[in-house]
Every structure is written in C-alpha cells, then in structure tokens.
Enzyme design. Structure first.
Site, PDB file in Angstrom:
ATOM      1  N   SER A 242       3.436  -2.448  10.374  1.00  0.00           N
ATOM      2  CA  SER A 242       4.783  -2.214  10.399  1.00  0.00           C
ATOM      3  C   SER A 242       5.650  -3.575  10.092  1.00  0.00           C
ATOM      4  CB  SER A 242       5.290  -1.881  11.686  1.00  0.00           C
ATOM      5  OG  SER A 242       4.927  -0.395  12.024  1.00  0.00           O
TER       6      SER A 242
ATOM      7  N   GLY B 229       2.203   1.999  10.611  1.00  0.00           N
ATOM      8  CA  GLY B 229       3.201   3.200  10.438  1.00  0.00           C
ATOM      9  C   GLY B 229       3.783   3.713  11.892  1.00  0.00           C
TER      10      GLY B 229
ATOM     11  N   GLU C 242      -5.140  -5.349  10.696  1.00  0.00           N
ATOM     12  CA  GLU C 242      -4.241  -4.577  10.845  1.00  0.00           C
ATOM     13  C   GLU C 242      -4.436  -3.763  12.083  1.00  0.00           C
ATOM     14  OE1 GLU C 242      -2.174  -3.331   6.828  1.00  0.00           O
ATOM     15  OE2 GLU C 242      -3.961  -2.093   7.140  1.00  0.00           O
TER      16      GLU C 242
ATOM     17  N   HIS D 152      -9.470   0.318   5.399  1.00  0.00           N
ATOM     18  CA  HIS D 152      -8.024   0.849   5.783  1.00  0.00           C
ATOM     19  C   HIS D 152      -8.265   1.670   7.001  1.00  0.00           C
ATOM     20  CE1 HIS D 152      -4.216   2.221   6.204  1.00  0.00           C
ATOM     21  NE2 HIS D 152      -3.837   1.028   5.591  1.00  0.00           N
TER      22      HIS D 152
ATOM     23  N   GLU E 254      -6.694   4.122   8.024  1.00  0.00           N
ATOM     24  CA  GLU E 254      -6.716   5.377   7.747  1.00  0.00           C
ATOM     25  C   GLU E 254      -7.839   6.038   7.216  1.00  0.00           C
ATOM     26  OE1 GLU E 254      -2.824   5.147   5.621  1.00  0.00           O
ATOM     27  OE2 GLU E 254      -2.080   4.614   7.350  1.00  0.00           O
TER      28      GLU E 254
ATOM     29  N   ASN F 253       0.768  -1.220  -0.108  1.00  0.00           N
ATOM     30  CA  ASN F 253       0.031   0.273  -0.121  1.00  0.00           C
ATOM     31  C   ASN F 253       0.977   1.231   0.106  1.00  0.00           C
ATOM     32  OD1 ASN F 253      -1.727   1.988   0.390  1.00  0.00           O
ATOM     33  ND2 ASN F 253      -2.370   1.581   2.478  1.00  0.00           N
TER      34      ASN F 253
ATOM     35  N   LYS G  61      -0.004   4.337  -0.134  1.00  0.00           N
ATOM     36  CA  LYS G  61      -0.577   5.510   0.529  1.00  0.00           C
ATOM     37  C   LYS G  61      -0.472   6.766  -0.472  1.00  0.00           C
ATOM     38  CE  LYS G  61       0.329   3.100   4.897  1.00  0.00           C
ATOM     39  NZ  LYS G  61       0.003   3.312   6.342  1.00  0.00           N
TER      40      LYS G  61
HETATM   41  C1  PEP Z   1      -0.948  -0.098   5.651  1.00  0.00           C
HETATM   42  O1  PEP Z   1      -0.630   0.831   5.336  1.00  0.00           O
HETATM   43  O2  PEP Z   1      -1.838  -0.778   5.855  1.00  0.00           O
HETATM   44  C2  PEP Z   1       0.319  -0.649   6.765  1.00  0.00           C
HETATM   45  C3  PEP Z   1       0.395  -1.667   7.351  1.00  0.00           C
HETATM   46  O3  PEP Z   1       1.456   0.483   6.846  1.00  0.00           O
HETATM   47  P1  PEP Z   1       2.799   0.272   7.675  1.00  0.00           P
HETATM   48  O4  PEP Z   1       3.328  -1.073   7.084  1.00  0.00           O
HETATM   49  O5  PEP Z   1       3.591   1.555   7.248  1.00  0.00           O
HETATM   50  O6  PEP Z   1       2.514  -0.095   9.022  1.00  0.00           O
END
Ligand code: PEP
Length: 253
Positions: free
Chosen positions: A215, A175, A169, A97, A99, A9, A11
């Site tokens: 992460s 992040g 997630e 997601h 966000e 992703n 973003k």
């Molecule tokens: C994501 O954007 O779904 C995500 C898991 O980001 P990150 O790997 O940066 O934590």
C-alpha cells in the site's frame, strides 16, 4: 551508495491499449530522472511484456516479469522460462511475491529454484519476503522473514547475491490500504540487511537494495524511503495510475 529503485507491479491488470498508454505516460513523466537518479521498472502481465518493452524503448525504464518457471525449457505447459524473458528484453523478474506464495501456494523451495534460475539466466530477481497478519500478531515477524530470506537465497554464493533486489512486503499491507509504519518497515529492513551480513559479508549487505512494498501511495512513499535501510518501493495499486506512480518515483530522489 544504493541508487533508489521504484518498481510497479501491475499484477493481472491493464489491457493491450491501457498497458501501452500507462507505460508511455510513465516514461514521458519521468524522463529527467528515470535511470539516472532513480532506477524504475514496471512489471506488466506476461502477454503485454513485449508491447510495453517497445513502448518504453527509448526510455530508461526497465521491464520485469511477474513470474516464470525455473526449468530452462521442455514440457511445462503454460510456463515461461528465464531465457524467454531475457529474449524479449526483461531485466527483472519477481520471485516469492506474496500472492504467489499464499494464493498460488509457492514454497520457499520453489522460490529458491526460481531465484537461482533467474540469476543463472541473466535476469535480476526481485525476491519478496513478508509475514502474514497472524504471524505479526504472534510476534513471529522476525522468524518468518529470517526463514524466507535464508531459504529463498539458499545455495547462492556471494558473487551471485549482488544480482538480487529484496522486497520486504508485509502480507497484511498488500492491497489493503494498511501500510507498515516507517519504523516497522525500517526494523524489518534492518533485520534483512543484518541477515545478509551474516550470510555473506557486511560490504555485500550494504550494496543490496531492499525495497518496501505494501500500500505505498503518493502520500506515504517519501517518509518510507527516508528510512536508512529502505532503498525504494515495490508498488502495486498505485502503479496503475501514471500520476500516482510518477509522484512516487519523484519521492525517491
Ligand atoms: C505488490 O503488489 O507488491 C503491492 C505491494 O501491492 P499494493 O501496493 O497494491 O499493496
């Protein structure tokens, strides 16, 4: 047997040049395994979807959208429909997601409409669920995951559910550099698989891929994907670096 799935992703990152060079580097570095022993997809910003799709054209890497609107067409200024995504070659689209849930304010109800619209329009949803840090601290993780999963998939009949990939997630891990331990992640994935078995049946639940996200990095991907119910990873930050993303793709096989 569920084929592992590694998704990146991007973003709101990259530009018209770096999106193409990133796509090309991922395609050339994974050409021996992508689409064969591991499914790979990237989710660039809308505006680069077509150029990334072209850059990946001869590879087995799929392209997905980070968002879309559930209505088929009409007066929805600024929105993108599932048919438009399909038209330019998108295979997948993210739904729910964190966000979009927590920054943009999308509700379970809206996410359910999106999951349903994606499937009807022939785009596979990658449906994300996960608890906030306060919810984990208050021992509400299972309750939150259960609510989000049931609400997000409400009304979907068994014939449709195999189009869905689920991503667990935990919001506190996205992040932040904090990763769920493999045991914490496995517990959540097992809960989701058991829920799917309850909502549908055990055979379907065994077929559905459940990805972990939060992460994921080259140094933790393999251990996470070794867990019984973790079928791949949804990667944010580390998917913007071709070498890191390629290491994670290799860790899946
Ligand atoms: C994501 O954007 O779904 C995500 C898991 O980001 P990150 O790997 O940066 O934590």
């Amino acid at each position: 047997m569920r084929k592992p799935f590694v998704a990146g992703n991007w973003k709101m990152n990259t530009d018209s040049h770096s999106s193409i060079s990133l796509a090309e580097a991922i395609a050339s570095g994974s050409s021996d395994i992508a689409g064969k022993s591991v499914s790979v997809a990237v989710f660039p910003p809308f505006i680069y979807l077509q150029s990334v799709f072209k850059a990946l054209n001869t590879s087995n890497i799929a392209v997905g959208a980070q968002n879309f609107y559930f209505e088929p067409d009409g007066a929805f200024t600024g929105e993108i429909s599932v048919a438009m995504l399909k038209d330019i070659g998108c295979t997948f689209a993210l739904c729910g997601h964190s966000e979009r849930r927590h920054v943009i304010g999308e509700s379970d109800e809206l996410i359910n409409k999106k999951v349903t619209a994606a499937i009807s329009g022939g785009v596979f949803p990658v449906f994300c669920v996960g608890e906030l840090l306060d919810e984990r601290k208050a021992s509400q993780t299972n309750e939150v995951i259960t609510r989000q999963t049931k609400n997000g998939l409400a009304g979907l009949i068994a014939e449709k559910i195999s189009a869905v990939t689920i991503a667990y997630e935990p919001v506190w891990a996205i992040g932040t550099g904090l990763t769920a331990t493999p045991q914490q992640a496995q517990e959540a994935h097992e809960l989701i698989r058991n829920l799917l078995a309850e909502m549908y049946d055990a055979r379907l639940a065994e077929e559905i891929r459940i990805l972990y996200g939060g992460s994921v990095k080259p140094n933790n991907a393999a251990e996470l994907m070794r867990q019984k119910d973790i079928d791949g990873v949804l990667v944010g930050g580390a998917s913007l670096n071709a070498d890191d993303f390629l290491t994670i793709i290799r860790a899946a096989v």
